[in-house]
Design a protein around this motif. Structure first.
Motif, PDB file in Angstrom:
ATOM      1  N   LEU A  61      28.180  45.917 -80.351  1.00  0.00           N
ATOM      2  CA  LEU A  61      29.167  45.596 -80.458  1.00  0.00           C
ATOM      3  C   LEU A  61      29.725  44.596 -78.866  1.00  0.00           C
ATOM      4  CD1 LEU A  61      32.001  48.914 -81.347  1.00  0.00           C
ATOM      5  CD2 LEU A  61      30.989  46.097 -83.064  1.00  0.00           C
ATOM      6  N   LEU A  62      29.110  45.289 -78.097  1.00  0.00           N
ATOM      7  CA  LEU A  62      29.315  44.472 -77.467  1.00  0.00           C
ATOM      8  C   LEU A  62      28.235  43.169 -76.943  1.00  0.00           C
ATOM      9  CD1 LEU A  62      30.262  44.715 -73.341  1.00  0.00           C
ATOM     10  CD2 LEU A  62      27.812  45.673 -73.269  1.00  0.00           C
ATOM     11  N   VAL A  64      28.308  41.328 -79.711  1.00  0.00           N
ATOM     12  CA  VAL A  64      28.380  40.282 -80.608  1.00  0.00           C
ATOM     13  C   VAL A  64      29.941  39.852 -80.203  1.00  0.00           C
ATOM     14  CG1 VAL A  64      29.545  40.292 -82.815  1.00  0.00           C
ATOM     15  CG2 VAL A  64      27.979  41.795 -83.126  1.00  0.00           C
ATOM     16  N   LEU A  65      30.310  40.615 -78.706  1.00  0.00           N
ATOM     17  CA  LEU A  65      31.473  39.909 -77.932  1.00  0.00           C
ATOM     18  C   LEU A  65      31.166  39.004 -77.084  1.00  0.00           C
ATOM     19  CD1 LEU A  65      34.582  41.347 -77.691  1.00  0.00           C
ATOM     20  CD2 LEU A  65      33.638  42.265 -75.788  1.00  0.00           C
ATOM     21  N   LEU A  66      29.907  39.497 -76.813  1.00  0.00           N
ATOM     22  CA  LEU A  66      29.851  38.559 -75.999  1.00  0.00           C
ATOM     23  C   LEU A  66      28.888  36.712 -76.290  1.00  0.00           C
ATOM     24  CD1 LEU A  66      27.419  41.104 -73.781  1.00  0.00           C
ATOM     25  CD2 LEU A  66      29.886  39.207 -72.833  1.00  0.00           C
ATOM     26  N   GLY A  68      30.461  35.953 -79.198  1.00  0.00           N
ATOM     27  CA  GLY A  68      31.834  35.291 -79.530  1.00  0.00           C
ATOM     28  C   GLY A  68      32.151  34.526 -78.097  1.00  0.00           C
ATOM     29  N   VAL A  69      32.738  35.311 -77.681  1.00  0.00           N
ATOM     30  CA  VAL A  69      33.501  34.572 -76.449  1.00  0.00           C
ATOM     31  C   VAL A  69      32.175  33.398 -75.626  1.00  0.00           C
ATOM     32  CG1 VAL A  69      33.736  35.567 -73.273  1.00  0.00           C
ATOM     33  CG2 VAL A  69      33.889  36.506 -75.286  1.00  0.00           C
ATOM     34  N   SER A  71      29.909  31.643 -77.342  1.00  0.00           N
ATOM     35  CA  SER A  71      30.654  30.572 -78.151  1.00  0.00           C
ATOM     36  C   SER A  71      31.602  29.537 -77.872  1.00  0.00           C
ATOM     37  CB  SER A  71      30.081  31.296 -79.938  1.00  0.00           C
ATOM     38  OG  SER A  71      29.355  31.554 -80.135  1.00  0.00           O
ATOM     39  N   GLN A  72      32.351  30.748 -77.473  1.00  0.00           N
ATOM     40  CA  GLN A  72      33.938  30.462 -77.815  1.00  0.00           C
ATOM     41  C   GLN A  72      33.582  29.307 -76.380  1.00  0.00           C
ATOM     42  OE1 GLN A  72      36.990  29.851 -78.922  1.00  0.00           O
ATOM     43  NE2 GLN A  72      35.946  30.567 -81.488  1.00  0.00           N
ATOM     44  N   THR A  81      22.422  31.752 -81.430  1.00  0.00           N
ATOM     45  CA  THR A  81      22.664  32.841 -81.785  1.00  0.00           C
ATOM     46  C   THR A  81      21.613  33.355 -83.049  1.00  0.00           C
ATOM     47  OG1 THR A  81      25.137  32.145 -81.185  1.00  0.00           O
ATOM     48  CG2 THR A  81      24.509  34.593 -83.351  1.00  0.00           C
TER      49      THR A  81
END
Ligand code: NDP
Length: 350
Positions: A61-62, A64-66, A68-69, A71-72, A81
């Motif tokens: 989860l961490l 994917v979160l990192l 995602g952040v 990529s943003q 990725t």
């Protein structure tokens, strides 16, 4: 294309190698910091008992979160990725000592004597490779989904495929401790099958359906969608239920199964619940799940069915090997179990 060109095109760039190494470093750090249940494994054939720290879900989860952040913030491009498929971290520690160590004969052990439970710097390599493959599969799927959204090609089929696979992978990490009593951990040696299967087959071939849906349009009728969801649901109940029943039985042989005291053969083998229907009902559940990942692609091509076909062959072969192992280990008790539960995987058929 000559050999030189082929070699150049297949060689990883310095950036990709650097990204991958920093990624492993990151995972190693996170894996040793994040909390996780320390689960005792089964007693192995050499009498030892290993302990596994199950913090895979949190690590995933961490991650994917990192990503995602990242990529943003344009820190991590979708290409990077995708490249990061080789992820995962095992946190196995011997009960006597939680300190990591490097074995001096690691190279010898790797190349000349493939061990049952090899480790590197305190990392259990089998747990590591399975975890790497499962995380890589999710990352590739998310990347395919992102491309689909960017190109405005999101379809019902893609949504179904993504939901089913996503749930399956999250479920794996949620129940990661059950992995400690599976064949891969207790009986399979770390060889070509495990490394190649986990690092190449899982992330790349399990996601074929997603790739295929990127360039193929499928119209699904409502009845087909409902049937597809049912295949997933039944598959999940059988797969998770059977694996859970066996795991609970190993921990407490008196734990009730479906609300009743379990039927136990020779004090060792469970013959209740799913284990009283077929000797490997868990494989049946997995095969139904695998089919549910492909059904969103319709039936116009065999390509998206690569994974269920591959799994069918693998599990039929695996069941035969496990049968031979159990017959040898449990002798008369296994013969009695076979008499009581005559079907291998699919009741009344096989
Ligand atoms: P199992 O989890 O079925 O483990 C087999 C072992 O369980 C046997 O060796 C024996 O070990 C024990 N056992 C067997 N029957 C009984 C019984 N009646 N009562 C008590 N113990 C029993 O096999 P796998 O590890 O192969 O599979 C685990 C899951 O992983 C399955 O759901 C499978 O579908 C899935 N899988 C998925 C793959 C994929 O690529 N998607 C690949 C391989 C597996 P012991 O000596 O400890 O008693």
């Amino acid at each position: 294309m000559d050999l030189n060109q082929l070699f150049i095109s297949l060689s990883p760039s310095c950036t990709s190698v650097a990204m991958l190494l920093s990624f492993f470093l990151y995972l190693a750090t996170v894996g040793s910091i994040l909390p996780g249940k320390l689960v005792p494994g089964v007693t192995l054939s050499d009498g030892t008992r290993l302990h596994y720290r199950c913090n895979g879900l949190l690590s995933l989860l961490l991650l994917v979160l990192l990503l995602g952040v990242g990529s943003q913030m344009n820190l991590v491009s979708p290409t990077v990725t995708l490249m990061l498929y080789l992820v995962g971290l095992n946190s196995r520690a011997k009960s006597s000592s939680l300190k990591p160590h490097v074995s001096g004969n690691l190279i010898h052990d790797w190349w000349f004597g493939i061990q049952l439970n090899p480790e590197f710097m305190g990392i259990d390599l089998k747990f590591f490779f399975v975890r790497a493959g499962m995380m890589g599969w999710l990352l590739i799927n998310l990347s395919v989904l992102a491309k689909c959204i960017i190109e405005d090609k999101l379809s019902q089929s893609m949504i179904l495929y993504q939901i089913f696979c996503g749930l399956y992978i999250l479920d794996y990490f949620f129940y990661e401790e059950f992995m400690t009593s599976t064949w891969d951990i207790i009986a399979e040696r770390l060889g070509f099958m495990l490394v190649f299967g986990d690092l190449v087959f899982i992330p790349f071939t399990f996601s074929i359906q997603g790739w295929w849906l990127l360039s193929n349009k499928v119209e699904l009728k409502t009845a087909a969608i409902i049937a597809n969801c049912l295949v997933f649901l039944v598959g999940y109940l059988v797969f998770r239920g059977a694996n859970k029943q066996k795991h609970m039985f190993k921990k407490d042989p008196k734990a009730p199964i479906w609300g009743k005291p379990p039927k136990v053969i020779g004090g060792k083998l469970l013959a209740s619940g799913y284990w009283g229907i077929a000797r490997h009902c868990n494989y049946l559940g997995d095969l139904l799940l695998a089919s549910s990942f492909s059904l969103p692609c319709g039936i116009s091509s065999v390509v998206p069915y690569f994974y269920p076909i591959y799994l069918l062959i693998l599990l039929i072969w695996r069941e035969r090997r496990d049968e031979a192992r159990c017959a040898e280990k449990y002798k008369d008790v296994w013969a009695e179990y076979r008499k009581l539960v005559p079907y291998r995987i699919l009741p009344y058929v096989y």
